[in-house]
Write an enzyme that holds these catalytic residues in place. Structure first.
Site, PDB file in Angstrom:
ATOM      1  N   GLU A  82       0.763  -1.204  -0.124  1.00  0.00           N
ATOM      2  CA  GLU A  82      -0.010   0.116   0.259  1.00  0.00           C
ATOM      3  C   GLU A  82       0.910   1.340   0.016  1.00  0.00           C
ATOM      4  OE1 GLU A  82      -2.140  -2.973   2.628  1.00  0.00           O
ATOM      5  OE2 GLU A  82      -0.271  -2.778   1.905  1.00  0.00           O
ATOM      6  N   ALA A 119       9.693 -35.621 -10.512  1.00  0.00           N
ATOM      7  CA  ALA A 119      10.002 -35.622 -12.005  1.00  0.00           C
ATOM      8  C   ALA A 119       9.767 -36.936 -12.300  1.00  0.00           C
ATOM      9  CB  ALA A 119      11.056 -34.673 -12.451  1.00  0.00           C
ATOM     10  N   ARG A 155      11.571 -23.298  -6.178  1.00  0.00           N
ATOM     11  CA  ARG A 155      12.479 -22.983  -5.355  1.00  0.00           C
ATOM     12  C   ARG A 155      12.803 -21.478  -4.882  1.00  0.00           C
ATOM     13  NH1 ARG A 155      17.589 -26.131  -8.663  1.00  0.00           N
ATOM     14  NH2 ARG A 155      17.018 -28.205  -8.386  1.00  0.00           N
ATOM     15  N   LEU A 180      20.761 -27.206  -6.002  1.00  0.00           N
ATOM     16  CA  LEU A 180      19.466 -26.573  -5.446  1.00  0.00           C
ATOM     17  C   LEU A 180      19.490 -25.012  -5.335  1.00  0.00           C
ATOM     18  CD1 LEU A 180      18.824 -29.147  -2.520  1.00  0.00           C
ATOM     19  CD2 LEU A 180      18.040 -29.365  -5.082  1.00  0.00           C
ATOM     20  N   SER A 224       8.903 -41.516   2.687  1.00  0.00           N
ATOM     21  CA  SER A 224       8.946 -41.109   4.028  1.00  0.00           C
ATOM     22  C   SER A 224       8.082 -40.123   4.433  1.00  0.00           C
ATOM     23  CB  SER A 224      10.307 -40.813   4.422  1.00  0.00           C
ATOM     24  OG  SER A 224      10.486 -40.370   5.802  1.00  0.00           O
TER      25      SER A 224
END
Length: 341
Positions: free
Chosen positions: A56, A160, A190, A210, A278
């Site tokens: 804003e 994937a 990511r 990564l 897991s």
């Protein structure tokens, strides 16, 4: 409540502003704002980074003459804050500049703010219109909203895989299953994430970075990076990597509570099959993204996208709700929310 086409049109512009801040504002929400007077946009802005002015205020500062805000309408994707944090309350700025109308995308789930901004603005004679493009505005901050409610990060599992559900050959070769468009989307995931995790075997075989990179390979962001492994030790990891022992539901819960306290709002799990199994078994996956390539790999020893113990019955699996899919180049991206049967 049905909203006018004009309100929807300008809120969509505010959403586009908010999208610019995704991946940069954590642990704050991504918010966009647009100021309109006499049907013309005179200002726009978004929240750039935690500790910096909110959307804003950025929008108000973008107006050439602040006096033009008097009697104008401001479109905001999230309920304006009414408390002082690292920055002053946005409601105060809206009131001070004499806005006649505030159009909001969705309410703030933070108990310190929820609904109080609306009450304050209305007490000063400002018209408030709620829930314009609510679902889209809420989706902008799905991880943040979850973190605010639970104090744990929102967990996204990305897989994937080939059409027959394989993520690698028997030897572990996996590059590349999906194409450039799908991999570009992974970069967007990511960027949105505060932390990313892979399993130990994926770490050893793929040696992933990564990081978030642009098309030229320049690193734009490095989220916190974790390896889930029973075999590796912390001194075997490169600088900047952290070891995570999360192979029981109890350890997963302790790990996520710690990350939540450390202001990690979203954790992205990128592989492999044992880590996926897991996380699903522990019931900690909030959202599943399956990037499916139009390929068949075959081989009884090829790696499945989800490993773990063999189920005895079909009913031992998972149901996926709110399934959506879209094309990414030649591949499909399928998103859903998994539930244990």
């Amino acid at each position: 409540m049905k909203h006018s086409s004009e309100d929807i049109r300008f809120m969509r512009q505010a959403i586009r502003q908010a999208e610019k801040g995704i991946g940069s504002v954590s642990p704050n929400p991504a918010v966009g704002a647009v100021i309109v007077k006499d049907g013309i946009v005179i200002g726009a802005g978004y929240h750039h980074r935690a500790g910096m002015p909110h959307a804003e205020v950025e929008a108000i500062r973008s107006v050439k003459d602040a006096s033009l805000c008097k009697g104008a309408t401001i479109y905001v994707t999230l309920e304006p804050c009414c408390t002082t944090g690292r920055t002053p309350p946005c409601c105060d700025a809206i009131i001070r500049h004499g806005f006649a109308r505030v159009v909001v995308g969705c309410s703030d789930p933070n108990p310190a703010h929820a609904g109080r901004g609306y009450t304050l603005l209305r007490s000063h004679g400002i018209e408030v219109v709620e829930d314009v493009c609510r679902e889209r505005c809420a989706a902008l901050n799905e991880p943040f909203f979850y973190w605010i409610r639970t104090k744990r990060p929102f967990v996204v599992l990305k897989l994937a895989e080939t059409l027959d559900g394989r993520i690698a050959t028997a030897s572990g070769s996996s590059q590349w299953i999906t194409g450039a468009a799908a991999r570009k989307h992974v970069m967007a995931l990511r960027k949105q994430s505060d932390a990313v995790m892979v399993g130990g075997e994926t770490f050893r075989l793929d040696k992933p970075s990564l990081t978030v990179r642009n098309a030229a390979g320049k690193v734009l962001k490095t989220p916190r990076r974790f390896v889930a492994s029973r075999r590796l030790t912390a001194d075997q990891l490169p600088d900047g990597w952290e070891l995570a022992d999360v192979f029981t539901p109890e350890k997963w819960n302790l790990f996520l509570e710690r990350l939540g306290a450390e202001q990690v709002t979203m954790l992205l799990l990128e592989g492999g099959g044992e880590l996926a199994a897991s996380a699903l078994s522990a019931g900690i996956v909030n959202k599943l993204e399956m990037h499916i390539a139009p390929k068949l790999l075959g081989g009884r020893n090829s790696r499945p996208s989800i490993g773990g113990a063999d189920p005895e019955r079909i009913s031992d699996g998972y149901t996926l709700r709110d399934v959506q899919w879209r094309k990414a180049g030649d591949d499909w991206i399928v998103t859903s929310y998994p539930e244990r049967n």
